[in-house]
Design a protein around this motif. Structure first.
Motif, PDB file in Angstrom:
ATOM      1  N   GLU A  87       0.821  -1.206   0.000  1.00 39.58           N
ATOM      2  CA  GLU A  87       0.000   0.000   0.000  1.00 39.58           C
ATOM      3  C   GLU A  87       0.860   1.263   0.000  1.00 39.58           C
ATOM      4  N   ALA A  88       2.029   1.202   0.625  1.00 38.25           N
ATOM      5  CA  ALA A  88       2.949   2.342   0.613  1.00 38.25           C
ATOM      6  C   ALA A  88       3.438   2.646  -0.804  1.00 38.25           C
ATOM      7  N   GLU A  89       3.391   1.633  -1.670  1.00 38.17           N
ATOM      8  CA  GLU A  89       3.759   1.808  -3.075  1.00 38.17           C
ATOM      9  C   GLU A  89       2.545   2.159  -3.935  1.00 38.17           C
ATOM     10  N   GLY A  90       1.371   2.261  -3.294  1.00 36.06           N
ATOM     11  CA  GLY A  90       0.154   2.642  -4.009  1.00 36.06           C
ATOM     12  C   GLY A  90      -0.673   1.487  -4.549  1.00 36.06           C
ATOM     13  N   TYR A  91      -0.439   0.271  -4.034  1.00 37.50           N
ATOM     14  CA  TYR A  91      -1.155  -0.903  -4.548  1.00 37.50           C
ATOM     15  C   TYR A  91      -2.199  -1.428  -3.579  1.00 37.50           C
ATOM     16  N   LYS A  92      -3.243  -1.997  -4.152  1.00 36.43           N
ATOM     17  CA  LYS A  92      -4.271  -2.713  -3.394  1.00 36.43           C
ATOM     18  C   LYS A  92      -4.461  -4.088  -4.033  1.00 36.43           C
ATOM     19  N   VAL A  93      -4.924  -5.040  -3.235  1.00 32.51           N
ATOM     20  CA  VAL A  93      -5.135  -6.410  -3.703  1.00 32.51           C
ATOM     21  C   VAL A  93      -6.472  -6.496  -4.430  1.00 32.51           C
ATOM     22  N   ILE A  94      -6.465  -7.143  -5.593  1.00 35.86           N
ATOM     23  CA  ILE A  94      -7.708  -7.448  -6.307  1.00 35.86           C
ATOM     24  C   ILE A  94      -8.188  -8.845  -5.924  1.00 35.86           C
ATOM     25  N   ASN A  95      -7.321  -9.840  -6.105  1.00 36.79           N
ATOM     26  CA  ASN A  95      -7.702 -11.209  -5.741  1.00 36.79           C
ATOM     27  C   ASN A  95      -6.472 -12.094  -5.577  1.00 36.79           C
ATOM     28  N   ILE A  96      -6.707 -13.261  -4.983  1.00 41.86           N
ATOM     29  CA  ILE A  96      -5.675 -14.270  -4.732  1.00 41.86           C
ATOM     30  C   ILE A  96      -6.200 -15.616  -5.214  1.00 41.86           C
ATOM     31  N   ASP A  97      -5.343 -16.370  -5.874  1.00 42.71           N
ATOM     32  CA  ASP A  97      -5.640 -17.757  -6.214  1.00 42.71           C
ATOM     33  C   ASP A  97      -4.484 -18.577  -5.667  1.00 42.71           C
ATOM     34  N   SER A  98      -4.780 -19.578  -4.857  1.00 38.91           N
ATOM     35  CA  SER A  98      -3.715 -20.352  -4.218  1.00 38.91           C
ATOM     36  C   SER A  98      -4.017 -21.842  -4.238  1.00 38.91           C
ATOM     37  N   THR A  99      -2.939 -22.611  -4.130  1.00 40.50           N
ATOM     38  CA  THR A  99      -3.058 -24.068  -4.074  1.00 40.50           C
ATOM     39  C   THR A  99      -2.127 -24.598  -2.999  1.00 40.50           C
ATOM     40  N   LEU A 100      -2.660 -25.438  -2.145  1.00 42.64           N
ATOM     41  CA  LEU A 100      -1.883 -26.153  -1.124  1.00 42.64           C
ATOM     42  C   LEU A 100      -1.597 -27.553  -1.637  1.00 42.64           C
ATOM     43  N   CYS A 101      -0.382 -28.032  -1.422  1.00 44.12           N
ATOM     44  CA  CYS A 101      -0.009 -29.398  -1.789  1.00 44.12           C
ATOM     45  C   CYS A 101       0.392 -30.120  -0.517  1.00 44.12           C
ATOM     46  N   LEU A 102      -0.445 -31.071  -0.099  1.00 45.24           N
ATOM     47  CA  LEU A 102      -0.155 -31.866   1.090  1.00 45.24           C
ATOM     48  C   LEU A 102      -0.990 -33.134   1.078  1.00 45.24           C
ATOM     49  N   GLU A 103      -0.479 -34.164   1.702  1.00 45.23           N
ATOM     50  CA  GLU A 103      -1.214 -35.426   1.788  1.00 45.23           C
ATOM     51  C   GLU A 103      -2.181 -35.423   2.968  1.00 45.23           C
ATOM     52  N   ALA A 104      -1.751 -34.856   4.072  1.00 47.55           N
ATOM     53  CA  ALA A 104      -2.566 -34.831   5.283  1.00 47.55           C
ATOM     54  C   ALA A 104      -2.135 -33.628   6.108  1.00 47.55           C
ATOM     55  N   PRO A 105      -3.034 -33.076   6.859  1.00 49.84           N
ATOM     56  CA  PRO A 105      -4.448 -33.415   7.001  1.00 49.84           C
ATOM     57  C   PRO A 105      -5.264 -32.860   5.835  1.00 49.84           C
TER      58      PRO A 105
END
Length: 161
Positions: A87-105
């Protein structure tokens, strides 16, 4: 409108005797992620994606694992600090897309709470935070339940332009 994309990835080893935090949520499990902070793999990937999108380096530049200031820190604090940096650089978040890779839990039951937590920190809606999970079909260190990985892609925009 000035729109930028960022990509982040993070890995952590799973060990006994640590709590498991993913997406700002403590998840019951017999192992937790090993790291200097609380080792929240998802929040770290998101921080890296945000910093990268704003061309501000990476999480290690701003929150080094050699600093006692960040020892065992809650990664939600790191995400909030990252938001302040972009935000100090003048940016705001539009959206996030994420993926977790794990067997458990299995994390599916915790995804809505993770989305709300992340959205609240970043000042966006939970609908703007996508969290998916997959396994590696028992291949590699993730498949052997030795560690976990998170990938994140973010879109940010420069406000005032």
């Amino acid at each position: 409108m000035n729109i930028r994309i960022g990509y982040g990835i993070d890995y952590h080893q799973l060990v006994e005797g640590r709590d498991l935090f993913i997406g700002g949520i403590k998840i019951p499990h017999n192992k937790g992620a090993l790291g200097h902070s609380d080792a929240d793999v998802l929040l770290h990937a998101i921080c890296d994606a945000l910093l990268g999108a704003a061309a501000l380096g990476d999480i290690g530049v701003h929150f080094p694992d050699t600093s006692n200031e960040f020892k065992d820190i809650d990664s939600k604090i790191l995400l909030a600090k990252t938001k302040t940096l972009i935000e100090a650089e003048g940016y705001k978040v539009i959206n996030i897309d994420s993926t977790l890779c794990l067997e458990a839990p299995k994390v599916k039951p915790y995804v809505p709470q993770m989305q709300e937590t992340i959205a609240n920190i970043l000042g966006i809606t939970a609908k703007e935070v996508s969290i998916k999970a997959t396994t590696t079909e028992k291949m590699g260190f993730v498949g052997r339940k030795e560690g976990l990985v998170a990938h994140a892609v973010v879109l940010i925009w420069k406000f005032g332009n």
